[in-house]
Motif scaffolding. Structure first.
Motif, short mmCIF file in Angstrom:
data_model
loop_
_atom_site.label_atom_id
_atom_site.label_comp_id
_atom_site.label_asym_id
_atom_site.label_seq_id
_atom_site.Cartn_x
_atom_site.Cartn_y
_atom_site.Cartn_z
N LEU A 22 -2.33 -3.13 -2.20
CA LEU A 22 -3.07 -2.01 -1.64
C LEU A 22 -2.70 -1.82 -0.18
N HIS A 23 -2.62 -2.95 0.53
CA HIS A 23 -2.26 -2.90 1.94
C HIS A 23 -0.90 -2.25 2.12
N GLU A 24 0.07 -2.69 1.31
CA GLU A 24 1.42 -2.14 1.41
C GLU A 24 1.43 -0.64 1.13
N LEU A 25 0.72 -0.27 0.04
CA LEU A 25 0.72 1.14 -0.34
C LEU A 25 0.10 2.02 0.74
N THR A 26 -1.06 1.57 1.24
CA THR A 26 -1.75 2.43 2.22
C THR A 26 -0.98 2.50 3.54
N SER A 27 -0.40 1.36 3.98
CA SER A 27 0.35 1.41 5.25
C SER A 27 1.52 2.38 5.13
N GLU A 28 2.21 2.28 3.98
CA GLU A 28 3.37 3.14 3.79
C GLU A 28 2.97 4.60 3.81
N ALA A 29 1.84 4.89 3.10
CA ALA A 29 1.37 6.28 3.04
C ALA A 29 1.00 6.79 4.43
N LEU A 30 0.29 5.92 5.18
CA LEU A 30 -0.12 6.32 6.54
C LEU A 30 1.11 6.58 7.41
N ALA A 31 2.07 5.67 7.32
CA ALA A 31 3.28 5.78 8.13
C ALA A 31 4.00 7.08 7.85
N ASN A 32 3.98 7.51 6.59
CA ASN A 32 4.68 8.74 6.23
C ASN A 32 3.79 9.96 6.29
N GLY A 33 2.54 9.75 6.73
CA GLY A 33 1.61 10.88 6.84
C GLY A 33 1.22 11.46 5.51
N ARG A 34 1.23 10.63 4.45
CA ARG A 34 0.83 11.15 3.14
C ARG A 34 -0.55 10.62 2.75
N ARG A 35 -1.12 11.32 1.80
CA ARG A 35 -2.42 10.89 1.31
C ARG A 35 -2.31 10.33 -0.11
N LEU A 36 -3.10 9.29 -0.36
CA LEU A 36 -3.18 8.79 -1.75
C LEU A 36 -4.44 9.40 -2.36
N GLU A 37 -4.27 10.49 -3.10
CA GLU A 37 -5.42 11.18 -3.66
C GLU A 37 -6.05 10.33 -4.77
N HIS A 38 -7.38 10.43 -4.86
CA HIS A 38 -8.12 9.78 -5.97
C HIS A 38 -7.79 8.31 -6.09
N LEU A 39 -7.70 7.64 -4.99
CA LEU A 39 -7.34 6.22 -5.03
C LEU A 39 -8.45 5.39 -5.67
N GLU A 40 -8.07 4.57 -6.64
CA GLU A 40 -9.06 3.64 -7.18
C GLU A 40 -8.38 2.34 -7.61
N VAL A 41 -9.14 1.26 -7.48
CA VAL A 41 -8.66 -0.04 -7.93
C VAL A 41 -9.53 -0.46 -9.10
N ARG A 42 -8.89 -0.77 -10.20
CA ARG A 42 -9.69 -1.16 -11.37
C ARG A 42 -9.38 -2.59 -11.75
N ARG A 43 -10.47 -3.35 -11.88
CA ARG A 43 -10.36 -4.65 -12.52
C ARG A 43 -10.43 -4.39 -14.01
N PRO A 44 -9.69 -5.10 -14.82
CA PRO A 44 -9.87 -4.88 -16.25
C PRO A 44 -11.29 -5.28 -16.62
N SER A 45 -11.95 -4.51 -17.45
CA SER A 45 -13.27 -4.90 -17.90
C SER A 45 -13.10 -5.76 -19.14
N LEU A 46 -14.19 -6.38 -19.56
CA LEU A 46 -14.14 -7.15 -20.79
C LEU A 46 -13.71 -6.24 -21.93
N GLU A 47 -14.11 -4.99 -21.81
CA GLU A 47 -13.74 -4.02 -22.83
C GLU A 47 -12.24 -3.89 -22.98
N ASP A 48 -11.53 -3.82 -21.83
CA ASP A 48 -10.07 -3.73 -21.91
C ASP A 48 -9.49 -4.95 -22.59
N VAL A 49 -10.02 -6.10 -22.18
CA VAL A 49 -9.52 -7.35 -22.74
C VAL A 49 -9.76 -7.36 -24.24
#
Ligand SMILES: Nc1ncnc2c1ncn2[C@@H]1O[C@H](COP(=O)(O)OP(=O)(O)OP(=O)(O)O)[C@@H](O)[C@H]1O
Ligand SMILES: [Mg+2]
Lengths: 250, 285
Positions: B246-273
């Protein structure tokens, strides 16, 4: 624990109106109807007997079959199919205690019914009192034992709760008719008489007539007694080999 | 800690249909153990073997030190059973049914206390036939508890409950746990297993495909997912180390002046498993 279960069986029986009416009231009702229809005396083998007496004995027999055979089969199949019996199996209640409570309850219900029949006969239709009281009490027990055996046997063979009352009545009513529960069977044609000759109720009625009317001992007719016991035992054997506590799988 | 249930290599076939193909697990005393699986997986078959209702074709079973196939009375004194389907005499009241069953045990619990515990005190004198489906299920539960069992089997205890009733039932099961009862429950619901069970066995087509604490099941072999949109295109990144990525992605986006729209981090739920485990086996029969 037996008494605990017996009290429960009684409570359930009297609270369930259909059961109480079908099992307990129906034979009394039939007695009232038939007793009002038949003439005072009925000729049997050339001997004239008060119809109230013949009918009382007949409905006593029908009542035994109805309560012990019909009632037990319906109760047991119903309870098995909705899982009540299965549920009991995982409790500490011993199966033997359960069966004993159900049978005692049946015996109690039929004993009450027999008393009601005698009282109804005595006071409304002027029927005779049992000539051999002890034998009469014995007949109550014998009837319940024989037909309970058949009832549990039938419950082991009948597979669905929907089918059970149909099966029971299809067996019970013709049997009662052929055996002479609802009136004398002397004039029946040969085929029907031949069928009647193997039915347990026919022989049970012979025994009941013997103790009730003639004051004979319960053991006066060994052949009749033998046939009645054999039918009960046959039901019991089926029950012992086929009875299940588990509902039929859907 | 003592072991309440041992099942070892259970096999069971119903004329040709292999319902269990080697099921093994142990349940410790005081533990809530969940059997999770889809329809027909073999949950009821397993539980009913442990309860003594069904016979196994092979394998060993010990329940509270007894073989349930023999169903000794000493064992029946100590277990409580909620069947997947069962009814009670319609003409009795809630209290009477409890009292009836209490009479079967040497040391029953107080009937009124149990009625209250399962939340039926308002229906105490109502006839069984007037109860709703969920209330009947609670009656089932009350009857299972009235003998004050050490071990309780619950086969789909909350199927048919509304969400509020399910919460209540969960609280009740937690209460039982805090009383020191051992509980084996089956369920289709992942959230239920996750909420209640100390350990979960996922069962599929007669085999246990995974066994562990809910956290372990989620933790094993599953990566976090980072999703966002860039220039209207959805992007999914899978990673073992979401913080770093996440750190890498956001730094890169900031450096290039881009936005990461609809950013979300998902842990797999028990359901996925679960869907992973169960879905993967579906066609393996
Ligand atoms: N009495 C039976 N006779 C024949 N087959 C059966 C019987 N009981 C279960 N089965 C079969 O065994 C398999 C496992 O059934 P089981 O009832 O154990 O599943 P389950 O996990 O409890 O399912 P559900 O979530 O639907 O309750 C199924 O394929 C089922 O059809
Ligand atoms: Mg099931």
């Amino acid at each position: 624990m037996l008494l605990h279960q017996l009290a429960h069986e009684q409570r359930t029986f009297w609270r369930s109106r259909e059961a109480a009416i079908f099992i307990f009231i129906f034979p009394l009702l039939l007695y009232t109807l038939l007793g009002s229809v038949y003439s005072d005396e009925i000729e049997i083998n050339g001997i004239s007997v008060p119809s109230a007496d013949i009918l009382l004995a007949g409905l006593f027999g029908y009542g035994a079959a109805n309560t012990a055979f019909g009632g037990l089969a319906i109760i047991l199949v119903g309870r098995r199919e909705v899982g009540i019996l299965k549920r009991l199996r995982s409790t500490p209640l011993p199966p033997v205690t359960y069966i004993a409570a159900v049978l005692s309850s049946t015996l109690l219900i039929f004993a009450l019914q027999a008393i009601a029949l005698v009282l109804l006969g005595r006071f409304v239709f002027d029927a005779s009192a049992p000539a051999n009281w002890l034998g009469f009490v014995g007949a109550v027990v014998l009837g319940v034992a024989c037909f309970a055996g058949l009832g549990v046997g039938a419950a082991s063979l009948i597979r669905s709760a929907e089918g059970v009352s149909a099966v029971v009545n299809v067996v019970l009513l013709p049997m009662a008719f052929l055996s002479g529960s609802f009136g004398p069977r002397e004039d029946y044609p040969g085929v029907l008489a031949a069928i009647a000759d193997v039915l347990p109720l026919t022989y049970f009625l012979d025994i009941v007539n013997g103790v009730y009317l003639d004051g004979e001992s319960l053991f006066a007719d060994p052949k009749a007694l033998g046939v009645v016991i054999a039918w009960g035992a046959a039901g019991l054997v089926i029950a012992l080999t086929r009875f299940s506590w588990m509902p039929r799988e859907r | 800690m003592t072991t309440a249930i041992v099942a070892n290599d259970l096999h069971k076939s119903y004329d040709g249909v292999e319902a269990l193909r080697g099921v093994s697990f142990e349940v410790q005393a005081g533990e809530v153990f969940g059997l999770l699986g889809p329809n027909g997986a073999g949950k009821t078959t397993t539980v009913e073997i442990l309860e003594g209702y069904r016979t196994r074709d092979s394998g060993e079973v010990t329940v509270l030190g007894h073989d349930p196939a023999a169903a000794p009375r000493a064992l029946r004194e100590r277990i409580g059973v909620v069947l997947q389907q069962s009814e009670f005499t319609p003409h009795l009241t809630v209290r009477e049914v409890h009292r009836l069953f209490a009479g079967y045990y040497e040391h029953p619990r107080d009937v009124d206390e149990v009625v209250q515990l399962v939340g039926l005190e308002e229906k105490r004198d109502a006839r069984v036939k007037t109860l709703s489906g969920g209330q009947k299920r609670r009656l089932d539960l009350g009857v299972a508890l009235v003998g004050d069992p050490d071990l309780v089997f619950l086969d789909e205890p909350t199927t048919g409950f509304d969400p509020a009733a399910r919460r209540t039932a969960w609280d009740l099961i937690r209460t039982l746990r805090s009383l020191g009862k051992t509980i084996l429950l089956t369920t289709h619901y992942l959230d239920e297993a996750q909420q209640l069970a100390d350990r979960v066995a996922v069962i599929q087509a007669g085999r246990i495909v995974s066994l562990g604490t809910p956290a372990e099941l989620i933790g094993t072999a599953h990566k976090a997912e980072i999703r966002f949109e860039m220039n209207g295109e959805p992007v999914v990144v899978q990673t073992e180390d979401p913080t770093l990525t996440l750190h890498e992605l956001t730094s890169e986006a900031l450096a290039n002046g881009r936005r990461l729209e609809h950013l979300e981090v998902r842990r797999p739920s028990l359901e996925d498993v679960y869907l992973d485990l169960v879905g993967g086996e579906e066609n393996a029969e």
